[in-house]
Design a protein around this motif. Structure first.
Motif, PDB file in Angstrom:
ATOM      1  N   TYR A 172       0.869  -1.178   0.021  1.00  0.00           N
ATOM      2  CA  TYR A 172      -0.006   0.053   0.070  1.00  0.00           C
ATOM      3  C   TYR A 172       0.935   1.459  -0.001  1.00  0.00           C
ATOM      4  O   TYR A 172       0.694   2.004  -0.746  1.00  0.00           O
ATOM      5  CB  TYR A 172      -1.088  -0.188   1.218  1.00  0.00           C
ATOM      6  CG  TYR A 172      -1.681   1.360   1.636  1.00  0.00           C
ATOM      7  CD1 TYR A 172      -3.002   1.349   0.591  1.00  0.00           C
ATOM      8  CD2 TYR A 172      -1.386   2.272   2.131  1.00  0.00           C
ATOM      9  CE1 TYR A 172      -3.579   2.556   0.782  1.00  0.00           C
ATOM     10  CE2 TYR A 172      -2.013   3.405   2.232  1.00  0.00           C
ATOM     11  CZ  TYR A 172      -3.337   3.376   1.594  1.00  0.00           C
ATOM     12  OH  TYR A 172      -4.078   4.652   1.860  1.00  0.00           O
ATOM     13  N   TRP A 198       0.545   3.885  -3.052  1.00  0.00           N
ATOM     14  CA  TRP A 198      -0.503   4.909  -2.618  1.00  0.00           C
ATOM     15  C   TRP A 198       0.018   5.901  -2.167  1.00  0.00           C
ATOM     16  O   TRP A 198      -0.619   6.958  -1.506  1.00  0.00           O
ATOM     17  CB  TRP A 198      -1.772   4.317  -2.199  1.00  0.00           C
ATOM     18  CG  TRP A 198      -2.528   3.490  -3.245  1.00  0.00           C
ATOM     19  CD1 TRP A 198      -2.652   2.383  -2.996  1.00  0.00           C
ATOM     20  CD2 TRP A 198      -3.345   3.940  -4.206  1.00  0.00           C
ATOM     21  NE1 TRP A 198      -3.306   1.819  -4.055  1.00  0.00           N
ATOM     22  CE2 TRP A 198      -3.810   2.961  -4.736  1.00  0.00           C
ATOM     23  CE3 TRP A 198      -3.600   5.161  -4.815  1.00  0.00           C
ATOM     24  CZ2 TRP A 198      -4.655   2.758  -6.051  1.00  0.00           C
ATOM     25  CZ3 TRP A 198      -4.184   5.208  -5.967  1.00  0.00           C
ATOM     26  CH2 TRP A 198      -4.797   4.007  -6.411  1.00  0.00           C
ATOM     27  N   ILE A 210      -2.693  -4.235  -5.374  1.00  0.00           N
ATOM     28  CA  ILE A 210      -3.168  -2.957  -4.599  1.00  0.00           C
ATOM     29  C   ILE A 210      -3.246  -1.766  -5.464  1.00  0.00           C
ATOM     30  O   ILE A 210      -3.895  -0.673  -5.582  1.00  0.00           O
ATOM     31  CB  ILE A 210      -2.445  -2.994  -3.555  1.00  0.00           C
ATOM     32  CG1 ILE A 210      -2.970  -4.035  -2.425  1.00  0.00           C
ATOM     33  CG2 ILE A 210      -2.794  -1.508  -2.798  1.00  0.00           C
ATOM     34  CD1 ILE A 210      -2.262  -4.064  -1.008  1.00  0.00           C
ATOM     35  N   LEU A 260      -5.958  -1.017  -7.845  1.00  0.00           N
ATOM     36  CA  LEU A 260      -7.418  -0.674  -7.163  1.00  0.00           C
ATOM     37  C   LEU A 260      -7.967   0.770  -7.773  1.00  0.00           C
ATOM     38  O   LEU A 260      -7.016   1.461  -7.883  1.00  0.00           O
ATOM     39  CB  LEU A 260      -7.443  -0.626  -5.921  1.00  0.00           C
ATOM     40  CG  LEU A 260      -7.073  -2.013  -5.031  1.00  0.00           C
ATOM     41  CD1 LEU A 260      -6.781  -1.741  -3.341  1.00  0.00           C
ATOM     42  CD2 LEU A 260      -8.248  -2.947  -5.230  1.00  0.00           C
ATOM     43  N   MET A 271      -9.869   5.794  -3.591  1.00  0.00           N
ATOM     44  CA  MET A 271      -8.868   5.941  -2.611  1.00  0.00           C
ATOM     45  C   MET A 271      -9.053   7.586  -2.497  1.00  0.00           C
ATOM     46  O   MET A 271      -9.114   8.308  -1.289  1.00  0.00           O
ATOM     47  CB  MET A 271      -7.536   5.836  -3.238  1.00  0.00           C
ATOM     48  CG  MET A 271      -7.129   4.547  -3.518  1.00  0.00           C
ATOM     49  SD  MET A 271      -6.939   3.593  -1.940  1.00  0.00           S
ATOM     50  CE  MET A 271      -7.115   1.770  -2.583  1.00  0.00           C
ATOM     51  N   PHE A 316      -6.339   1.938   4.625  1.00  0.00           N
ATOM     52  CA  PHE A 316      -5.865   0.400   4.272  1.00  0.00           C
ATOM     53  C   PHE A 316      -6.645  -0.627   4.905  1.00  0.00           C
ATOM     54  O   PHE A 316      -6.979  -1.603   4.417  1.00  0.00           O
ATOM     55  CB  PHE A 316      -4.398   0.499   5.111  1.00  0.00           C
ATOM     56  CG  PHE A 316      -3.695  -0.570   5.060  1.00  0.00           C
ATOM     57  CD1 PHE A 316      -3.121  -1.188   3.808  1.00  0.00           C
ATOM     58  CD2 PHE A 316      -3.709  -1.537   6.197  1.00  0.00           C
ATOM     59  CE1 PHE A 316      -2.377  -2.381   3.871  1.00  0.00           C
ATOM     60  CE2 PHE A 316      -3.209  -2.669   6.220  1.00  0.00           C
ATOM     61  CZ  PHE A 316      -2.761  -3.263   5.051  1.00  0.00           C
ATOM     62  N   VAL A 348      -8.818  -1.019   1.735  1.00  0.00           N
ATOM     63  CA  VAL A 348      -7.659  -1.778   1.000  1.00  0.00           C
ATOM     64  C   VAL A 348      -7.619  -3.435   1.350  1.00  0.00           C
ATOM     65  O   VAL A 348      -7.648  -4.216   0.195  1.00  0.00           O
ATOM     66  CB  VAL A 348      -6.138  -1.165   1.159  1.00  0.00           C
ATOM     67  CG1 VAL A 348      -5.366  -2.008   0.201  1.00  0.00           C
ATOM     68  CG2 VAL A 348      -6.304   0.264   0.345  1.00  0.00           C
ATOM     69  N   SER A 365      -8.677  -6.367  -1.126  1.00  0.00           N
ATOM     70  CA  SER A 365      -7.664  -7.397  -1.875  1.00  0.00           C
ATOM     71  C   SER A 365      -7.682  -8.759  -1.264  1.00  0.00           C
ATOM     72  O   SER A 365      -6.707  -9.362  -1.599  1.00  0.00           O
ATOM     73  CB  SER A 365      -6.238  -6.782  -1.259  1.00  0.00           C
ATOM     74  OG  SER A 365      -6.100  -5.304  -1.348  1.00  0.00           O
TER      75      SER A 365
END
Lengths: 363, 372
Positions: A180, A184, A248, A251, A256, A270, A274, A278
């Protein structure tokens, strides 16, 4: 799948070849499985395939040969004739009986045998009992056997679970956080660090064993569950980060950004967003890592070594092959005990596993 | 007073907020310290515990899996109490640093440390330069080891690819596709040690006068042959009998990837070829194989890496005797059995050097396909 009208590739040929290959693949495991239910003496005296119905020679008659007979020439019993050497091997008479000379030339006996269908093969659960509960010590004065009692596979099974579960959870958690972060978050050196991390996939774990072991010895960590968790975490992370990053990072960006606008922290995004999204990727890596850790022998061998109470299944099994190579009945059941959990996990979660494999290398 | 001075009111509210914030930060910090202590003590409890096995194991599982989650949680809480500027800098650290620390300690650093150890003698006391590497590349037993690894790569990889392709292609046309695939795939779930046990029952050898309980020798004897000690005799071909085991295990992996690739080949191309009168074999070799070449290369590379590092099968089946040592077992034997740290480390470094090119190639292939 498109099929043409003429079907130029005969289906019979396809299926026959497939069946032959499948049988070839199945037979080794089947042999072990069948053997594990056979009594100890049967395993040692005949192949496992003899459980299939087949014709066996059964002795119907037994007698001492006439002492006056010339034992160096050709002799005839029940219509079968041959020299002593031939009779030792067994001679078949025209009416389907077999005459066999048992014992030496002077004081042997003659057996007359007929072919009959074999009955139900003997089966037993004793092998599993011996393997799980510790072998009953019957050999007097054998200290080694006595010392092994009660330290058998059920303990090792629990150890394997205690080693495997955290060794799967910890790297997944770490890798998911890191993936992550790489996907991101914006921080300097992000791409370079990620590339270096994936590059460490090349390092064979053999290289790491010795330096890490020497640190473990200093810290008195060797021989603990934790030593193996941490090692498997370290060795598994590059692949885990690589696989989870690929998932990830794909996504949808909008989700987000919407969450960030709503004021959610990275941690919250997260944890709430996420991780649940995931699940497929996490599941496939979890199965990978589970099979890898559960089936691992080398890492456990080095870091657990000869500490008795912590040994995992693969170590016990390898030990049995080495030290009790002749105790085949224990090996059969032991082998199956060690395969039980991976086979269950594998067949129930095969879909995820296949998805992970194809995502990992084909994409 | 508050009525008189709205500014002061705001000021004191601000102060109260700050105080609450500080209190919560202190509380988090304290709970973090307590958690760390509990986790730390838990380790010793686990190591020295006399509790029943199952209890200890359950505790270990919760302690290990949960502990890590709690540490992340607390670290994040702490970061959230820092000023926002710091928060922006520290959050990535919390997310990424633990993973980096682990791979550095468990992979990067050991590579360096092993390399240094390889320049020293057997107990690490004297610097010997490249002497260990000279031993690695000149001693007869090492040359046998390398020869075996070449056998493993050549036969292991090629048979895995051939069988994988064969099964994938056939299963694609069969009604029993899923069953067949599951059967071929199953050995992947078994440990290499377990596979060794399974195959011991295939290769078992008895005195020629006894009944053979190994399947292979039973077949040989049934056809009038002499029973053979497959993994001990006929060097170097006994290696092939070990390689068979790994082919048996790896074919499922190859099959799954090939199967996915074959299904992705556009059916209209295949149909067009059929209309043009191409036979199935021709279609397979001139359309399907070229279209899935990328997958074939990736699978080959993966299988090659796997076979280069092969260890368990050899150790369980022969222990490296009878000329079956491979790099990984030789490393183990030199380091842990012969206690030659320098030579063992040199062998490990050689293993790293042989794996690197294949791995780099594999990653590059992957990235190429990623960007497409």
């Amino acid at each position: 799948m498109a099929k043409s009208k003429g079907n130029p590739f005969p289906r019979v040929f396809v299926n026959t070849t497939l069946v032959i290959i499948c049988l070839l693949w199945l037979i080794p495991t089947l042999g072990l499985f069948v053997s594990s239910f056979r009594p100890r003496d049967d395993i040692m005296s005949s192949g496992w395939w003899t459980v299939l119905p087949h014709r066996v020679w059964v002795t119907t008659e037994q007698f001492k040969p006439d002492p006056s007979i010339d034992r160096n020439g050709v002799m005839t019993f029940e219509g079968a004739s041959g020299t002593f050497e031939e009779l030792r091997q067994g001679v078949e008479s025209p009416d389907g009986k077999r005459v066999i000379w048992v014992g030496n030339k002077r004081a042997g006996t003659i057996q007359v045998q007929e072919q009959e269908w074999s009955g139900m093969p003997a089966t037993t659960l004793q092998n599993y009992h011996d393997v799980l509960a510790g072998k009953d010590v019957t050999i007097a004065g054998n200290a080694e056997e006595a010392a092994r009692k009660g330290e058998d596979m059920s303990d090792a099974f629990i150890n394997s679970m205690a080693v495997t579960f955290p060794a799967v959870v910890i790297p997944i958690l770490m890798a998911a956080f890191a993936a992550y972060g790489f996907a991101w978050m914006r921080f300097p050196g992000r791409k370079l660090v990620f590339a270096l991390m994936v590059a460490l996939l090349v390092v064979p774990l053999q290289i790491a064993l010795v330096p890490v072991l020497s640190d473990y010895v200093h810290l008195k960590l060797n021989g603990t569950y934790m030593s193996v968790w941490l090692a498997h975490t370290g060795f598994g992370l590059p692949l885990a980060v690589f696989l989870l990053y690929n998932y990830i990072s794909t996504l949808p960006r909008e989700i987000m950004e919407a969450a960030i606008v709503d004021g959610a922290s990275h941690f919250k995004i997260f944890w709430r967003l996420v991780l649940p999204l995931s699940t497929p990727a996490l599941a496939s890596f979890a199965i990978f890592q589970f099979l890898w850790v559960w089936n691992d022998y080398l890492v456990a061998l080095i870091f657990i070594g000869n500490v008795p109470g912590v040994q995992v299944l693969t170590m016990r099994l390898a030990d049995m092959v080495g030290s009790r190579g002749s105790d085949w009945h224990l090996l059969t059941a032991g082998g199956f005990v060690s395969m039980l959990l991976p086979l269950i996990v594998f067949f129930s979660l095969q879909r995820y596993f296949v998805r992970g494999l194809t995502a990992g290398s084909v994409k | 007073m508050t009525l008189l001075n709205p500014d002061a009111d705001e000021h004191s509210a601000e102060l109260a907020r700050a105080r609450r914030r500080r209190n919560r930060a202190i509380f988090t910090l304290l709970s973090g310290i307590v958690a760390a202590l509990v986790l730390f003590e838990g380790f010793f409890m686990l190591r020295d515990s006399q509790a029943p096995k199952l209890v200890t194991a359950l505790f270990a599982m919760i302690w290990g899996g949960g502990g890590m989650a709690i540490l992340y949680l607390i670290a994040n809480q702490l970061v959230e109490f820092t000023p926002s500027q710091w928060q922006r800098r520290l959050t990535p650290v919390v997310f990424v640093l633990p993973a980096i620390a682990f791979v550095v300690y468990f992979l990067a650093l050991p590579a360096v440390r092993t390399f240094i150890a390889s320049l020293f003698d057997r107990d690490g006391s004297n610097f010997v330069g490249l002497a260990n590497y000279i031993t690695v590349f000149t001693e007869p037993f090492m040359l046998v080891t390398f020869r075996n690894n070449v056998l493993w790569i050549v036969f292991g990889a090629s048979f895995t690819i051939i069988f994988g392709l064969l099964v994938a292609a056939l299963a694609d046309r069969s009604k029993f596709e899923n069953l067949a695939k599951a059967i071929i795939f199953m050995p992947m779930a078994i440990s290499l040690v377990g596979a060794g046990v399974i195959w011991k029952f295939i290769y078992a050898v008895r005195d020629p006068s006894d009944v053979q309980i190994g399947l292979l020798n039973a077949i040989v004897v049934a056809f009038g042959g002499e029973p053979q000690a497959w993994v001990a005799m006929l060097q170097p071909w006994n290696n092939l009998f070990l390689i068979v085991i790994v082919v048996w295990m790896q074919t499922g992996y190859a099959m799954v990837l090939f199967s996915a690739a074959i299904k992705a080949v556009p059916t209209d191309i295949i149909e067009a070829a059929r209309v043009d009168g191409a036979g199935e074999l021709k279609i397979f070799f001139s359309i399907i194989i070229p279209s899935i070449m990328g997958t074939i290369v990736t699978v080959s590379a993966t299988v090659i890496i796997f076979t280069l590092k092969i260890f368990d099968v050899v150790l369980v089946m022969t222990g490296g005797q009878f000329g079956t040592d491979v790099i990984a077992t030789q490393f183990y034997n030199q380091y842990f059995v012969n206690r030659n740290a320098g030579l063992g480390s040199a062998i490990a470094i050689v293993l790293l050097l042989t794996v690197i090119p294949v791995m780099v190639y594999n990653l590059r292939q992957f990235n190429k396909r990623e960007t497409l």
